[in-house]
Scaffold this motif. Structure first.
Motif, PDB file in Angstrom:
ATOM      1  N   TYR A 121     -46.724 -63.307  33.622  1.00 27.76           N
ATOM      2  CA  TYR A 121     -47.309 -64.526  33.050  1.00 27.76           C
ATOM      3  C   TYR A 121     -46.547 -64.954  31.793  1.00 27.76           C
ATOM      4  O   TYR A 121     -46.242 -66.141  31.611  1.00 27.76           O
ATOM      5  CB  TYR A 121     -48.780 -64.271  32.728  1.00 27.76           C
ATOM      6  CG  TYR A 121     -49.503 -65.419  32.086  1.00 27.76           C
ATOM      7  CD1 TYR A 121     -49.953 -66.500  32.842  1.00 27.76           C
ATOM      8  CD2 TYR A 121     -49.769 -65.413  30.717  1.00 27.76           C
ATOM      9  CE1 TYR A 121     -50.632 -67.552  32.245  1.00 27.76           C
ATOM     10  CE2 TYR A 121     -50.444 -66.458  30.115  1.00 27.76           C
ATOM     11  CZ  TYR A 121     -50.879 -67.521  30.887  1.00 27.76           C
ATOM     12  OH  TYR A 121     -51.556 -68.569  30.284  1.00 27.76           O
ATOM     13  N   PHE A 124     -43.144 -66.345  32.847  1.00 24.28           N
ATOM     14  CA  PHE A 124     -43.249 -67.694  33.407  1.00 24.28           C
ATOM     15  C   PHE A 124     -43.351 -68.739  32.302  1.00 24.28           C
ATOM     16  O   PHE A 124     -42.743 -69.811  32.395  1.00 24.28           O
ATOM     17  CB  PHE A 124     -44.468 -67.780  34.335  1.00 24.28           C
ATOM     18  CG  PHE A 124     -44.156 -67.473  35.777  1.00 24.28           C
ATOM     19  CD1 PHE A 124     -43.511 -66.283  36.120  1.00 24.28           C
ATOM     20  CD2 PHE A 124     -44.491 -68.348  36.783  1.00 24.28           C
ATOM     21  CE1 PHE A 124     -43.209 -65.989  37.439  1.00 24.28           C
ATOM     22  CE2 PHE A 124     -44.201 -68.070  38.102  1.00 24.28           C
ATOM     23  CZ  PHE A 124     -43.553 -66.886  38.432  1.00 24.28           C
ATOM     24  N   PHE A 125     -44.117 -68.415  31.252  1.00 24.87           N
ATOM     25  CA  PHE A 125     -44.212 -69.348  30.137  1.00 24.87           C
ATOM     26  C   PHE A 125     -42.894 -69.427  29.370  1.00 24.87           C
ATOM     27  O   PHE A 125     -42.483 -70.507  28.924  1.00 24.87           O
ATOM     28  CB  PHE A 125     -45.345 -68.920  29.193  1.00 24.87           C
ATOM     29  CG  PHE A 125     -46.595 -69.727  29.355  1.00 24.87           C
ATOM     30  CD1 PHE A 125     -46.680 -71.009  28.865  1.00 24.87           C
ATOM     31  CD2 PHE A 125     -47.686 -69.199  30.031  1.00 24.87           C
ATOM     32  CE1 PHE A 125     -47.833 -71.769  29.018  1.00 24.87           C
ATOM     33  CE2 PHE A 125     -48.843 -69.936  30.191  1.00 24.87           C
ATOM     34  CZ  PHE A 125     -48.919 -71.225  29.683  1.00 24.87           C
ATOM     35  N   ARG A 126     -42.205 -68.302  29.223  1.00 31.12           N
ATOM     36  CA  ARG A 126     -40.961 -68.260  28.458  1.00 31.12           C
ATOM     37  C   ARG A 126     -39.893 -69.124  29.109  1.00 31.12           C
ATOM     38  O   ARG A 126     -39.114 -69.808  28.426  1.00 31.12           O
ATOM     39  CB  ARG A 126     -40.477 -66.807  28.356  1.00 31.12           C
ATOM     40  CG  ARG A 126     -39.114 -66.644  27.688  1.00 31.12           C
ATOM     41  CD  ARG A 126     -39.161 -67.050  26.225  1.00 31.12           C
ATOM     42  NE  ARG A 126     -37.903 -66.840  25.561  1.00 31.12           N
ATOM     43  CZ  ARG A 126     -36.868 -67.684  25.632  1.00 31.12           C
ATOM     44  NH1 ARG A 126     -36.966 -68.803  26.338  1.00 31.12           N
ATOM     45  NH2 ARG A 126     -35.748 -67.407  24.984  1.00 31.12           N
ATOM     46  N   PHE A 127     -39.831 -69.148  30.433  1.00 31.00           N
ATOM     47  CA  PHE A 127     -38.796 -69.903  31.145  1.00 31.00           C
ATOM     48  C   PHE A 127     -39.340 -71.185  31.774  1.00 31.00           C
ATOM     49  O   PHE A 127     -38.723 -71.742  32.685  1.00 31.00           O
ATOM     50  CB  PHE A 127     -38.172 -69.026  32.233  1.00 31.00           C
ATOM     51  CG  PHE A 127     -37.430 -67.840  31.700  1.00 31.00           C
ATOM     52  CD1 PHE A 127     -36.143 -67.985  31.187  1.00 31.00           C
ATOM     53  CD2 PHE A 127     -38.007 -66.580  31.687  1.00 31.00           C
ATOM     54  CE1 PHE A 127     -35.449 -66.899  30.682  1.00 31.00           C
ATOM     55  CE2 PHE A 127     -37.311 -65.488  31.185  1.00 31.00           C
ATOM     56  CZ  PHE A 127     -36.031 -65.646  30.678  1.00 31.00           C
ATOM     57  N   ASN A 128     -40.486 -71.654  31.287  1.00 29.97           N
ATOM     58  CA  ASN A 128     -41.082 -72.908  31.750  1.00 29.97           C
ATOM     59  C   ASN A 128     -41.290 -72.924  33.268  1.00 29.97           C
ATOM     60  O   ASN A 128     -41.022 -73.930  33.942  1.00 29.97           O
ATOM     61  CB  ASN A 128     -40.207 -74.101  31.337  1.00 29.97           C
ATOM     62  CG  ASN A 128     -40.127 -74.278  29.837  1.00 29.97           C
ATOM     63  OD1 ASN A 128     -41.123 -74.084  29.134  1.00 29.97           O
ATOM     64  ND2 ASN A 128     -38.946 -74.633  29.335  1.00 29.97           N
ATOM     65  N   LEU A 129     -41.767 -71.831  33.807  1.00 28.76           N
ATOM     66  CA  LEU A 129     -42.028 -71.720  35.239  1.00 28.76           C
ATOM     67  C   LEU A 129     -43.515 -71.721  35.561  1.00 28.76           C
ATOM     68  O   LEU A 129     -43.885 -71.649  36.740  1.00 28.76           O
ATOM     69  CB  LEU A 129     -41.397 -70.432  35.794  1.00 28.76           C
ATOM     70  CG  LEU A 129     -39.877 -70.337  35.709  1.00 28.76           C
ATOM     71  CD1 LEU A 129     -39.400 -68.972  36.187  1.00 28.76           C
ATOM     72  CD2 LEU A 129     -39.216 -71.450  36.527  1.00 28.76           C
ATOM     73  N   TYR A 130     -44.357 -71.803  34.538  1.00 23.39           N
ATOM     74  CA  TYR A 130     -45.797 -71.777  34.775  1.00 23.39           C
ATOM     75  C   TYR A 130     -46.215 -73.005  35.582  1.00 23.39           C
ATOM     76  O   TYR A 130     -45.902 -74.140  35.229  1.00 23.39           O
ATOM     77  CB  TYR A 130     -46.555 -71.739  33.460  1.00 23.39           C
ATOM     78  CG  TYR A 130     -48.055 -71.704  33.621  1.00 23.39           C
ATOM     79  CD1 TYR A 130     -48.690 -70.599  34.159  1.00 23.39           C
ATOM     80  CD2 TYR A 130     -48.831 -72.804  33.250  1.00 23.39           C
ATOM     81  CE1 TYR A 130     -50.068 -70.565  34.322  1.00 23.39           C
ATOM     82  CE2 TYR A 130     -50.214 -72.774  33.401  1.00 23.39           C
ATOM     83  CZ  TYR A 130     -50.817 -71.660  33.943  1.00 23.39           C
ATOM     84  OH  TYR A 130     -52.165 -71.635  34.111  1.00 23.39           O
ATOM     85  N   SER A 132     -45.211 -73.473  38.704  1.00 23.91           N
ATOM     86  CA  SER A 132     -44.189 -73.740  39.717  1.00 23.91           C
ATOM     87  C   SER A 132     -44.484 -72.937  40.972  1.00 23.91           C
ATOM     88  O   SER A 132     -44.510 -71.702  40.943  1.00 23.91           O
ATOM     89  CB  SER A 132     -42.801 -73.383  39.170  1.00 23.91           C
ATOM     90  OG  SER A 132     -41.830 -73.480  40.195  1.00 23.91           O
ATOM     91  N   ASP A 213     -51.253 -73.805  37.668  1.00 18.87           N
ATOM     92  CA  ASP A 213     -52.022 -74.451  36.608  1.00 18.87           C
ATOM     93  C   ASP A 213     -53.018 -75.496  37.080  1.00 18.87           C
ATOM     94  O   ASP A 213     -53.962 -75.810  36.365  1.00 18.87           O
ATOM     95  CB  ASP A 213     -51.064 -75.095  35.598  1.00 18.87           C
ATOM     96  CG  ASP A 213     -50.069 -76.034  36.267  1.00 18.87           C
ATOM     97  OD1 ASP A 213     -49.980 -76.020  37.509  1.00 18.87           O
ATOM     98  OD2 ASP A 213     -49.367 -76.772  35.548  1.00 18.87           O
TER      99      ASP A 213
END
Length: 273
Positions: A121, A124-130, A132, A213
Motif C-alpha cells: 500500500y 503504491f502511494f509512493r509511485f502513484n499507483l494507488y 490502478s 480507490d
C-alpha cells in the motif's frame, strides 16, 4: 462384520461432511427466492424474484462482475504465462541452486497476502499507483506466482524430454518446442493452474479493497460488503441473490474446462516412428 461396520462408519462420515458443506449453499438458494429472507432459511411455498430484480443493476452486479472477470482473468493469464516460462528451465535444466529456489518458492507460499499489504500500500502511494487496476493485477500475479510455478514445474516434469529432442532435431528452438510440444501435452496442468489462480483471485476481497480507490473499479468480492449496513442490518435476500449470481461465472468456467481437469496426460501417438 468388521468390514461392514467400517464401511458404514465411512459412509456416515462422508454424509455428515456433505451436509455440512451443502447447508450454506441450500441457505443461499432458499433465501435468494424468499421475499422476506432472514438469517434462518425457512422452507416456504412463497417464492419471488424480487431479490434478483433488486441486485440486477449496473452498479450492483453487472459492473462489479465485469471488473472481477477482468482482474481475475488477467491475473490468471499472466500467471500461467510467467509460471510456464519460469518452470521450463527448472524442469529441463540441472541448475545449481534449483533446490534452494524451489524451497524458497515453497516458503513464500506460506506468507499471507495480508501480511505484505501494508508495505505494498505504501509503495503504491509512493509511485502513484494507488487505484490502478493494471498495477493491482501485477501485484496479484506476483503473489500467485510461487505456488503456480511449483505446480507448473511438476506438471512439466511429466512431459518426456525425448519429445522435445525430436522437435530439436527438426530444427525447432526451445520456444517453439515449449509452444508446440510441451504446452499442448500439459494442457490439463495449465488448466489446473489457471482455474486455481482465477478462483483464488475471484474471491479476493482484501487486496482490491485496499488498493482500489473507487467503487467503479472494485470487483464483486468487494461489492458484496455493501449489503451490510452501518448499524448491523443485513439484506439477507439480496445478499443471497447476489451470491448466486456472483458464484455462477466461476462454476461455468469450471464446467467449461472440466474435460481438461478430468483428463490425464496421454502421450500415446506423440512420437511417430
Amino acid at each position: 462384520m468388521t468390514r461392514i461396520a467400517a464401511r458404514g462408519a465411512a459412509l456416515l462420515s462422508l454424509l455428515v461432511i456433505t451436509l455440512a458443506f451443502l447447508g450454506p449453499f441450500l441457505w443461499v438458494l432458499v433465501s435468494s427466492v424468499q421475499p422476506e429472507a432472514s438469517l434462518s432459511a425457512t422452507p416456504t411455498f412463497t417464492f419471488s424474484l424480487a431479490n434478483f430484480q433488486a441486485v440486477l443493476t449496473w452498479e450492483t452486479i453487472i459492473l462489479p462482475l465485469i471488473n472481477s472477470v477482468v482482474i481475475s482473468g488477467s491475473t490468471a493469464l499472466l500467471t500461467v504465462l510467467v509460471a510456464g516460462l519460469a518452470a521450463y528451465p527448472l524442469s529441463r535444466y540441472q541448475l545449481r541452486y534449483r533446490r534452494h529456489f524451489m524451497l524458497t518458492l515453497l516458503f513464500t507460499t506460506g506468507l499471507p497476502v495480508t501480511a505484505i499489504l501494508v508495505p505494498v500500500y505504501a509503495m503504491f502511494f509512493r509511485f502513484n499507483l494507488y487505484g490502478s487496476v493494471p498495477a493491482m493485477v501485477l501485484f496479484l500475479t506476483a503473489s500467485s506466482l510461487p505456488f503456480s510455478i511449483w505446480m507448473m514445474k511438476n506438471f512439466m516434469d511429466g512431459v518426456p524430454v525425448s519429445l522435445e529432442e525430436a522437435a530439436w532435431v527438426d530444427g525447432a528452438g526451445w520456444v517453439q518446442s515449449l509452444r508446440a510440444v510441451v504446452g499442448p501435452l500439459m494442457a490439463p496442468g495449465i488448466a489446473v493452474v489457471a482455474i486455481f489462480v482465477f478462483v483464488g483471485q475471484w474471491g479476493n476481497f482484501f487486496a482490491p479493497f485496499v488498493l482500489l480507490d473507487t467503487p467503479e473499479k472494485q470487483p464483486a468480492a468487494v461489492t458484496i460488503y455493501t449489503f451490510f449496513s452501518t448499524y448491523g442490518q443485513v439484506a439477507y435476500g439480496q445478499l443471497a441473490a447476489f451470491s448466486v449470481l456472483y458464484t455462477a461465472p466461476a462454476v461455468i468456467l469450471y464446467v467449461a474446462v472440466n474435460k481438461y481437469l478430468a483428463g490425464s496426460f496421454n502421450f500415446g501417438g506423440s512420437v511417430k516412428g
